[in-house]
Write an enzyme that holds these catalytic residues in place. Structure first.
Site, mmCIF file in Angstrom:
data_model
loop_
_atom_site.group_PDB
_atom_site.id
_atom_site.type_symbol
_atom_site.label_atom_id
_atom_site.label_comp_id
_atom_site.label_asym_id
_atom_site.label_seq_id
_atom_site.Cartn_x
_atom_site.Cartn_y
_atom_site.Cartn_z
ATOM 1 N N GLU A 32 0.815 -1.223 0.000
ATOM 2 C CA GLU A 32 0.000 0.000 0.000
ATOM 3 C C GLU A 32 0.843 1.265 0.000
ATOM 4 O OE1 GLU A 32 -3.422 0.343 -0.177
ATOM 5 O OE2 GLU A 32 -3.288 -1.780 -0.683
ATOM 6 N N ARG B 13 18.327 6.427 -22.972
ATOM 7 C CA ARG B 13 18.357 6.574 -24.436
ATOM 8 C C ARG B 13 18.838 7.958 -24.857
ATOM 9 N NH1 ARG B 13 14.202 8.395 -27.182
ATOM 10 N NH2 ARG B 13 14.240 6.646 -28.645
ATOM 11 N N ASP C 60 12.196 12.268 -31.653
ATOM 12 C CA ASP C 60 11.039 11.592 -31.080
ATOM 13 C C ASP C 60 9.964 12.595 -30.662
ATOM 14 O OD1 ASP C 60 12.107 9.056 -31.302
ATOM 15 O OD2 ASP C 60 13.176 9.225 -29.403
#
Length: 248
Positions: free
Chosen positions: A115, A152, A167
């Site tokens: 939790e 990346r 991108d």
């Protein structure tokens, strides 16, 4: 860049590092991964790291002592690296954040479970990040997303240095334009003629126009923040006058 990950399921992290760009980055000496299992720092029977929450309620919480001890051990080996906790309460992770992370020499990532964690752990945490407004079973997936999105951007990790810069979100919060490869014609759909023209200036305008169109259609929240330049207007008008395949 060095990543230290604190998780009761270190095999989930290590498994993902066996393939793809994270494996490539590690093989090239651009990434270092160190895993820390809080169970190794537990003084309780059966290496227990969780207990019931005070005040009642469902589920279990991760205890402070083993997690803080794991953080301290990671800090000792990765000095100066900020400690980031992955949780739904954190700031939404954005591309700009990952670009900033990529300039760091390291990060220590804390993946919670159950939790959540004892709130007293947060005194040892520098940052808190979230993937979005939903709940996962643990922080391992979020840690992997953060590491891949950051790795990346490190020079040498991707096969082509320009890939990361083209991108979605990498440039001015625009979505990426459509891309095509062989065969030139497939199931009645053909590659846009402009991409076969060899006219690089026209190709660049087409790609930017398509990126603008996509952002306007798919991400009105990003579009509302955008101030169009004269070149944007030109590219957008050209894109609006033809379909995705370059037909007027």
């Amino acid at each position: 860049m060095r990543f230290d990950v604190i998780s009761i399921f270190p095999e989930l992290i290590e498994g993902y590092f066996q393939a793809g760009i994270l494996a490539r980055g590690r093989e090239r000496g651009l990434l270092t991964l160190q895993l820390w299992n809080p169970r190794d720092f537990s003084l309780l029977p059966h290496r227990r790291v969780d207990d019931r929450p005070f005040g009642g309620g469902p589920g279990m919480l991760m205890q402070a002592p083993p997690l803080v001890a794991a953080i301290a051990a990671a800090r000792e080996q990765n000095p100066g690296a900020p400690v980031a906790y992955l949780s739904p309460q954190g700031r939404p992770l954005r591309q700009a954040d990952c670009e900033r992370f990529s300039k760091r020499s390291g990060m220590i990532l804390l993946a919670g479970r159950y939790e959540g964690v004892d709130e007293r752990i947060m005194a040892a945490v520098d940052e808190e990040w979230s993937l979005g407004d939903y709940v996962l079973a643990g922080g391992e997936l979020a840690a992997l997303v953060l590491m891949e999105a950051t790795a990346r951007l490190l020079p040498g990790v991707l096969g082509h240095a320009a890939s990361a810069q083209e991108d979605s979100f990498a440039a001015e919060n625009l979505l990426d334009c459509p891309h095509y490869t062989r065969p030139e014609s497939w199931q009645g759909a053909v590659v846009p003629a402009v991409l076969l023209s060899g006219d690089h200036a026209r190709i660049a305008r087409w790609r930017r126009g398509q990126a603008l169109l996509r952002t306007r259609a798919r991400r009105p929240d990003l579009w509302a923040q955008r101030v169009l330049t004269a070149e944007d207007v030109r590219c957008l008008q050209e894109a609006e006058s033809e379909d995705e395949f370059g037909r007027v």
